[in-house]
Design an enzyme around this catalytic site. Structure first.
Site, PDB file in Angstrom:
ATOM      1  N   GLY A   9      76.921  59.175  17.178  1.00  0.00           N
ATOM      2  CA  GLY A   9      76.786  57.841  17.763  1.00  0.00           C
ATOM      3  C   GLY A   9      76.057  56.860  16.880  1.00  0.00           C
TER       4      GLY A   9
ATOM      5  N   SER B 201      77.230  64.051  19.205  1.00  0.00           N
ATOM      6  CA  SER B 201      75.882  64.166  18.741  1.00  0.00           C
ATOM      7  C   SER B 201      75.317  62.606  18.606  1.00  0.00           C
ATOM      8  CB  SER B 201      75.627  64.889  17.478  1.00  0.00           C
ATOM      9  OG  SER B 201      76.432  64.075  16.421  1.00  0.00           O
TER      10      SER B 201
ATOM     11  N   GLU C  31      78.017  58.784  25.257  1.00  0.00           N
ATOM     12  CA  GLU C  31      77.402  59.925  25.872  1.00  0.00           C
ATOM     13  C   GLU C  31      77.062  60.759  24.571  1.00  0.00           C
ATOM     14  OE1 GLU C  31      75.785  63.061  26.911  1.00  0.00           O
ATOM     15  OE2 GLU C  31      78.123  63.732  27.486  1.00  0.00           O
TER      16      GLU C  31
END
Length: 515
Positions: A251, A247, A268
Site C-alpha cells: 500500500g 500488505s 485494504e
C-alpha cells in the site's frame, strides 16, 4: 485438458483434479503454455499447470478495451446492469462446488472455507442486484426561491482490482459486483499465487455475459502476471479508481502513485488484529471464537486474530484450555474431512513464521506449538499453530506475521488495555468478549477500538457482505462490499436547477449588470 473432465477427485492428484475443474468451467487451452508461470498447489507443492502471462502490451490493450466498454456500459440503466449481476450470481451458484474446490486446491483452504468464499461471491451479487435500484442521490433544501438543488451519482470509469492470494475470488467480487452495477468496467490483476481461480472466475463471468447478451467487449478483463503487470494498472490514467488488497508495504507503494495522478484508492492492507477477554466473559464462547479467529485459514486471513489480551482474573482459566486446543487441532490436507488447519501458501510464509517465533522467544515469550508439521501425507508446508505467552506487547507482537501465531498477554485495567489494543500501526479488525454492557459499549465507542471493525462476543471477522469491510491507519482507510461502499465507485455531482424567471444569488450576493 478436456480429457480430464471424468477424473474422480478421490483417485486424482491435486493437479489432475484442478485441471478437470478448469475444463468443466470452460477455461480455454489458450490460457496455458509450457513456458508460462507455474501455478502451484500449497497442498502438495506440485505444479498444477503453467499459465500464459499477460504481456505489458496486452495489459495496456486490455485497459483500453475496458475504457471503451465503460463508455457503452455507463449508458445502460442501472437495473439493467443489475440483471447481468443477477445472472452472474446464478452462474456462481451452479459452479459453487467446482470453484470452491479449486480455491481449496490452489489456496490451501479447508473445504468449508473454499465453499464459503464462493458463497460470499453469491451474496455480494444478491446485494448488488438490489443496489442497482437504490443508487440514490439527495434533494437538498435551497435558500433561493424557484430553485431545486440535488445530487446525482455517475459511473466513474475503469475500476482496477488487485487481489491477494488468501481470498483469491471473494475480494474481486466485492469490488466487481458493485462497480459493474454502478456502471464501471473492471480490470483485475489477481495474485500470481492464485491465477487458476482467476481464470475460472473469468470463465464464469463470460457464461453470464453470454446469457445476458450485449455486454460490451472488455467489460471484465483479467491481467495475469507479477508485479510489473500490477504497476501498469496502477500507473494508467485511464483507471480512475483502484482497489488494492495486500500488505501495508504494498500500500505504501501503490498509494502515492495513485495520489500523484489523483486517482481514487480503495486500500485494504495489513491487520494486526486483537481481542480482549474481560472478567465477565463467557469463556466457552470466547474459546471457540478465539480458536477459529486465530487458526482458521492457517492464520492467513487479513482478519486473523494475532493479539489476545486476557484479564488477570480469568487468564489461568482460559489460556491452559487454549493451549490444549492448539495441541489437538487437526492439521493436514485441507481436502480431508475434519481438517481445520491446512498448509501455508509457500516457503516465504513458513520462514516468516519461524523468524517471528525466534524473536518472540528472545523477547521472553513462552511458545506453545509452532514448527513444521510432518505427520501428513501431502508434501506442502504444514505448521503447528503457535500460541505465545508474552510478558508484554513488544517486538514481533507489534507487527503482522501472516501465519498462525497468537500472542497472549495479561491485563488488569480496562483503559490501559484499550491503549495497548490501539498501539499498533494497523487498524482493521477487533473484538471483545464481555457480558458487561459498559465495557462492550465503551469498546465500540469513540474512545474504544480504533479499528474499522469492532465486534462484541465474536471474533474479529468482517465476513458478512452487508457491512462495509476495511480499516483505518496502516490498513489504508478503504471500504469494500456492503453499506454505502458503492459510492467509492461513482462520482457525485451537485446540481442546481432554476425554474423561475429571476436570478437570485446565494448568501445575499448582489451583482446587477443592468442587462
Amino acid at each position: 485438458m478436456s480429457a480430464l473432465q471424468s477424473v474422480s477427485p478421490s483417485s486424482a492428484s491435486v493437479a489432475e483434479e484442478a485441471r478437470a475443474i478448469l475444463a468443466r468451467l470452460g477455461v480455454p487451452d489458450s490460457a496455458f503454455a509450457p513456458t508460462g508461470r507455474p501455478a502451484l498447489s500449497p497442498i502438495t507443492g506440485e505444479v498444477i499447470a503453467h499459465v500464459r502471462e499477460t504481456t505489458p502490451e496486452e495489459a495496456k490493450a486490455a485497459i483500453g478495451r475496458a475504457d471503451a466498454a465503460f463508455k457503452a456500459w455507463r449508458t445502460i440503466p442501472a437495473p439493467k446492469r443489475g440483471e447481468f449481476i443477477r445472472l452472474l450470481g446464478e452462474e456462481l451458484r451452479a459452479a459453487k462446488d467446482d470453484l470452491g474446490r479449486l480455491v481449496t486446491l490452489e489456496a490451501g483452504k479447508i473445504v468449508s472455507e473454499g465453499l464459503g468464499e464462493v458463497q460470499e461471491m453469491i451474496d455480494i451479487c444478491d446485494f448488488a442486484v438490489g443496489l442497482s435500484r437504490q443508487l440514490y442521490g439527495l434533494t437538498i433544501a435551497t435558500e433561493r426561491a424557484d430553485h431545486r438543488m440535488m445530487e446525482t451519482w455517475h459511473p466513474l470509469g475503469v475500476c482496477g482490482v488487485i487481489s491477494a492470494f488468501n481470498f483469491p475470488v471473494a475480494v474481486w467480487s466485492w469490488n466487481a459486483a458493485l462497480a459493474l452495477v454502478c456502471g464501471d468496467s473492471v480490470v483485475w490483476k489477481p495474485s500470481e499465487k492464485t491465477l487458476l481461480t482467476a481464470l475460472a472466475t473469468q470463465a464464469i463471468v463470460e457464461r453470464a455475459a453470454k446469457r445476458y447478451g450485449g455486454v460490451p467487449e472488455g467489460l471484465c478483463e483479467v491481467l495475469l502476471g507479477g508485479r510489473e503487470i500490477g504497476e501498469i494498472l496502477v500507473d494508467d490514467h485511464r483507471v480512475p479508481v483502484l482497489s488494492a488488497t495486500g500488505s501495508t508495504a504494498m500500500g505504501r507503494q501503490v498509494g502515492p502513485k495513485l495520489a500523484q495522478r489523483f486517482a481514487r484508492a480503495i486500500l485494504e492492507l495489513g491487520g494486526n488484529n486483537a481481542a480482549i477477554v474481560a472478567p465477565s466473559a463467557d469463556l466457552d464462547l470466547a474459546l471457540r471464537g478465539i480458536a477459529f479467529a486465530a487458526m482458521g485459514t492457517a492464520g492467513q486471513r487479513c482478519t486473523t486474530l494475532r493479539r489476545l489480551f486476557v484479564h488477570d482474573s480469568v487468564y489461568d482459566q482460559l489460556v491452559p484450555r487454549l493451549v490444549k486446543v492448539y495441541g489437538s487441532v487437526k492439521i493436514g490436507d485441507p481436502r480431508e474431512q475434519g481438517t481445520l488447519v491446512g498448509p501455508l501458501i509457500d516457503k516465504a510464509a513458513f520462514e516468516g513464521m519461524e523468524r517471528a517465533l525466534d524473536e518472540a522467544r528472545t523477547a521472553g515469550g513462552k511458545v506453545h506449538g509452532g514448527g513444521r508439521y510432518t505427520d501428513v501425507a501431502a508434501d506442502g508446508l504444514y505448521v503447528r499453530p503457535a500460541l505465545v505467552e508474552m510478558p508484554k506487547q513488544t517486538g514481533p507482537v507489534l507487527r503482522e506475521t501472516f501465519a498462525p501465531i497468537l500472542y497472549v498477554m495479561r491485563y488488569t485495567d480496562f483503559d490501559e488495555v484499550i491503549e495497548q489494543h490501539n498501539a499498533v500501526g494497523a487498524g482493521l479488525s477487533s473484538s471483545i468478549f464481555t457480558l458487561n454492557m459498559r465495557e462492550a459499549e465503551a469498546f465500540i465507542s469513540v474512545t474504544g477500538s480504533d479499528c474499522g471493525i469492532a465486534n462484541v462476543n465474536i471474533g474479529p471477522s468482517g465476513a458478512e457482505i452487508g457491512g462495509a469491510f476495511g480499516g483505518e491507519k496502516e490498513t489504508g482507510g478503504g471500504r469494500e462490499s456492503g453499506s454505502d461502499s458503492w459510492k467509492a465507485y461513482m462520482r457525485r455531482a451537485t446540481n442546481t436547477i432554476n425554474y423561475g424567471n429571476t436570478l437570485p444569488l446565494a448568501q445575499g450576493v448582489k451583482f446587477d449588470v443592468g442587462a
